[in-house]
Write a protein that holds these residues in place. Structure first.
Motif, mmCIF file in Angstrom:
data_model
loop_
_atom_site.group_PDB
_atom_site.id
_atom_site.type_symbol
_atom_site.label_atom_id
_atom_site.label_comp_id
_atom_site.label_asym_id
_atom_site.label_seq_id
_atom_site.Cartn_x
_atom_site.Cartn_y
_atom_site.Cartn_z
ATOM 1 N N ASN A 11 31.582 22.394 36.547
ATOM 2 C CA ASN A 11 31.043 21.847 35.308
ATOM 3 C C ASN A 11 32.155 21.643 34.295
ATOM 4 O OD1 ASN A 11 29.476 21.182 33.007
ATOM 5 N ND2 ASN A 11 29.381 23.362 32.439
ATOM 6 N N ASN A 12 32.481 20.386 34.039
ATOM 7 C CA ASN A 12 33.454 20.061 32.996
ATOM 8 C C ASN A 12 32.832 19.127 31.960
ATOM 9 O OD1 ASN A 12 33.236 17.745 34.502
ATOM 10 N ND2 ASN A 12 35.415 17.530 34.964
ATOM 11 N N VAL A 13 31.494 19.144 31.887
ATOM 12 C CA VAL A 13 30.776 18.210 31.026
ATOM 13 C C VAL A 13 29.940 18.930 29.966
ATOM 14 C CG1 VAL A 13 29.002 16.401 30.964
ATOM 15 C CG2 VAL A 13 30.677 16.439 32.824
ATOM 16 N N LEU A 14 29.046 19.800 30.406
ATOM 17 C CA LEU A 14 28.078 20.440 29.514
ATOM 18 C C LEU A 14 28.568 21.799 29.026
ATOM 19 C CD1 LEU A 14 24.898 19.759 31.671
ATOM 20 C CD2 LEU A 14 25.339 18.742 29.425
ATOM 21 N N LYS A 15 28.206 22.150 27.792
ATOM 22 C CA LYS A 15 28.426 23.518 27.352
ATOM 23 C C LYS A 15 27.406 24.417 28.042
ATOM 24 C CE LYS A 15 30.894 23.021 23.035
ATOM 25 N NZ LYS A 15 31.112 23.619 21.696
ATOM 26 N N GLU B 292 22.734 11.354 21.049
ATOM 27 C CA GLU B 292 23.639 12.278 21.725
ATOM 28 C C GLU B 292 22.854 13.536 22.090
ATOM 29 O OE1 GLU B 292 27.010 12.895 19.223
ATOM 30 O OE2 GLU B 292 27.620 10.787 19.268
ATOM 31 N N MET B 293 22.599 13.725 23.365
ATOM 32 C CA MET B 293 21.727 14.805 23.835
ATOM 33 C C MET B 293 22.526 16.089 24.010
ATOM 34 S SD MET B 293 19.399 12.597 26.500
ATOM 35 C CE MET B 293 18.659 11.042 25.953
ATOM 36 N N ASN B 294 22.877 16.700 22.873
ATOM 37 C CA ASN B 294 23.755 17.864 22.880
ATOM 38 C C ASN B 294 23.006 19.186 22.787
ATOM 39 O OD1 ASN B 294 22.924 17.688 20.241
ATOM 40 N ND2 ASN B 294 24.913 17.022 19.445
ATOM 41 N N ASN B 295 21.675 19.162 22.954
ATOM 42 C CA ASN B 295 20.908 20.409 22.975
ATOM 43 C C ASN B 295 20.507 20.763 24.410
ATOM 44 O OD1 ASN B 295 19.979 22.605 21.407
ATOM 45 N ND2 ASN B 295 17.879 21.869 21.569
ATOM 46 N N VAL B 296 21.328 20.317 25.355
ATOM 47 C CA VAL B 296 21.143 20.611 26.769
ATOM 48 C C VAL B 296 22.326 21.460 27.226
ATOM 49 C CG1 VAL B 296 20.906 19.657 29.084
ATOM 50 C CG2 VAL B 296 19.954 18.428 27.133
ATOM 51 N N CYS B 297 22.030 22.591 27.858
ATOM 52 C CA CYS B 297 23.079 23.514 28.286
ATOM 53 C C CYS B 297 23.084 23.685 29.803
ATOM 54 C CB CYS B 297 22.865 24.885 27.641
ATOM 55 S SG CYS B 297 23.302 24.961 25.885
ATOM 56 N N ILE C 104 19.847 22.778 34.262
ATOM 57 C CA ILE C 104 20.079 22.742 32.821
ATOM 58 C C ILE C 104 18.936 23.435 32.086
ATOM 59 C CG2 ILE C 104 21.548 20.692 32.741
ATOM 60 C CD1 ILE C 104 19.021 18.998 32.240
ATOM 61 N N ALA C 105 19.226 23.863 30.859
ATOM 62 C CA ALA C 105 18.237 24.532 30.018
ATOM 63 C C ALA C 105 18.324 24.001 28.601
ATOM 64 C CB ALA C 105 18.479 26.044 30.013
ATOM 65 N N ASN C 106 17.198 24.010 27.908
ATOM 66 C CA ASN C 106 17.231 23.743 26.474
ATOM 67 C C ASN C 106 18.057 24.843 25.815
ATOM 68 O OD1 ASN C 106 15.929 24.340 23.617
ATOM 69 N ND2 ASN C 106 15.611 22.170 24.062
ATOM 70 N N CYS C 107 18.988 24.462 24.987
ATOM 71 C CA CYS C 107 19.934 25.427 24.419
ATOM 72 C C CYS C 107 19.269 26.448 23.505
ATOM 73 C CB CYS C 107 21.035 24.696 23.657
ATOM 74 S SG CYS C 107 22.094 23.652 24.694
ATOM 75 N N ASP C 108 18.054 26.166 23.014
ATOM 76 C CA ASP C 108 17.376 27.073 22.096
ATOM 77 C C ASP C 108 16.603 28.178 22.809
ATOM 78 O OD1 ASP C 108 18.286 25.584 19.920
ATOM 79 O OD2 ASP C 108 16.542 24.253 19.969
ATOM 80 N N MET D 94 33.397 26.681 25.552
ATOM 81 C CA MET D 94 32.516 25.971 26.476
ATOM 82 C C MET D 94 31.128 26.588 26.522
ATOM 83 S SD MET D 94 33.467 23.191 27.919
ATOM 84 C CE MET D 94 32.397 23.096 29.362
ATOM 85 N N ILE D 95 30.843 27.507 25.588
ATOM 86 C CA ILE D 95 29.539 28.148 25.503
ATOM 87 C C ILE D 95 28.843 27.674 24.237
ATOM 88 C CG2 ILE D 95 28.290 30.344 25.360
ATOM 89 C CD1 ILE D 95 30.686 31.651 26.755
ATOM 90 N N HIS D 96 27.603 27.253 24.351
ATOM 91 C CA HIS D 96 26.856 26.746 23.198
ATOM 92 C C HIS D 96 26.822 27.800 22.084
ATOM 93 C CE1 HIS D 96 23.873 24.345 21.060
ATOM 94 N NE2 HIS D 96 23.187 25.455 20.874
ATOM 95 N N GLY D 97 27.211 27.363 20.892
ATOM 96 C CA GLY D 97 27.210 28.265 19.749
ATOM 97 C C GLY D 97 28.455 29.117 19.647
ATOM 98 N N GLY D 98 29.339 29.009 20.628
ATOM 99 C CA GLY D 98 30.531 29.825 20.647
ATOM 100 C C GLY D 98 31.661 29.236 19.819
#
Length: 330
Positions: A301-305, A110-115, A259-263, A326-330
């Motif tokens: 965008n209704n897919v990625l955070k 599950e590629m969930n570190n993509v924002c 897209i960006a790496n979430c880190d 819908m924001i990574h880490g939020g």
């Protein structure tokens, strides 16, 4: 291959001055010394768009950056997730599959570190064939027609064959870069190419200059079938997109997002997003498909955070109201 953006001397000087001022003021804590944008094969819109945007970011922020040839949206999701690439370009269909763990590059992951960063443009699907094949609609493609679908794992390769199968078409499948497939079609080694890329597609524009081709969209019946069974919506390819077209053509399309790496640091992604979104004319100079690279399309965008840096730019400057969930880490 570098993609240079032209501008008047005065405009360029103002842009560089503003960029230098902005670069001095922002907090660069944790920023990488260089970055790479995952695109797709040469001859496709992703490569031109991604390389041009990378050059803009590198020049304005004063760090090294470039586009990189990849297999397209699926591979970009994988490489950005692992951090092998800082940024990439993807399509929301492959992005959704990657989040669900069905990306064929790494099944089960599950590629969930993509924002999400920003909306790019819609990707229309259409077929280019040698005129001698006499193909006038997708559902009437002769059995055994040899069709290229771009790099393995690309949006075209993932969805176009499945659409044709849903329409009852029997064909032989080939993969390769767009330029390579264009050469094969011109040499008569394949009969057609199923494209999924921002229009005008460079390979199609080159082909119609060098040989006689037909460009095939979707009939009303075909449109109803594929929109019911796939994550696409109706799209119109304007007649002035290609010299071969005599009238507007009905197609289907998916939205693409950067897209960006979430880190990655929030301030770095904020600046990279700002550069893409604050001056649409610069992006259109890279590729005409960027006419849709507008803040108002954030809601597609209704897919990625969202990456926190990108979400902050859109909420502060783009008229967006991206919710915390819908924001990574939020």
């Amino acid at each position: 291959m570098r993609v240079f953006v032209t501008a008047t001397a005065g405009a360029a000087a103002l842009a560089l001055s503003a960029g230098a001022l902005s670069a001095q003021e922002v907090d660069r804590t944790g920023w990488p010394s260089s970055f790479t944008v995952g695109t797709a094969s040469q001859g496709g819109t992703f490569f031109v768009y991604g390389s041009g945007w990378a050059n803009l970011v590198a020049e304005e922020l004063g760090i090294t950056g470039a586009g990189e040839v990849t297999g397209g949206p699926m591979q970009n999701m994988a490489l950005v997730h692992t951090g092998d690439l800082a940024f990439g370009l993807t399509t929301l269909g492959p992005a959704q599959e990657s989040l669900q763990g069905t990306n064929p590059i790494a099944p089960g992951l599950e590629m969930n570190n993509v924002c999400a960063m920003f909306p790019m443009y819609q990707t229309p699907f259409h077929l280019a064939a040698l005129a001698s094949e006499g193909i006038t609609s997708l559902s009437e493609i002769p059995d055994g027609t040899v069709i290229g679908f771009g790099p393995a794992g690309s949006s075209a390769d993932t969805y176009f064959p499945a659409m044709l199968e849903e329409l009852g078409v029997s064909f032989e499948r080939r993969n390769g870069g767009w330029d390579d497939l264009g050469g094969q079609m011109q040499d008569g080694l394949i009969d057609a190419i199923g494209f999924a890329a921002g229009v005008p597609i460079p390979t199609v524009s080159q082909l119609e200059v060098q040989t006689d081709i037909s460009i095939v969209g979707f009939t009303d019946e075909e449109l109803a079938t594929v929109t019911e069974n796939f994550p696409v919506a109706e799209y119109t390819v304007s007649a002035d997109t290609y010299r071969t077209l005599q009238e507007d053509m009905t197609s289907v399309a998916m939205w693409n997002f950067a897209i960006a790496n979430c880190d990655l640091p929030e301030s770095f992604v904020y600046e990279a997003t700002r550069i893409a979104m604050e001056d649409n004319a610069r992006m259109v100079n890279i590729h005409s498909s960027a006419v849709e690279t507008l803040p108002e399309h954030w809601d597609k965008n209704n897919v990625l955070k969202w990456h926190p840096g990108a979400a902050r730019w859109f909420n502060e400057n783009g008229g967006a109201s991206i919710p915390d969930d819908m924001i990574h880490g939020g």
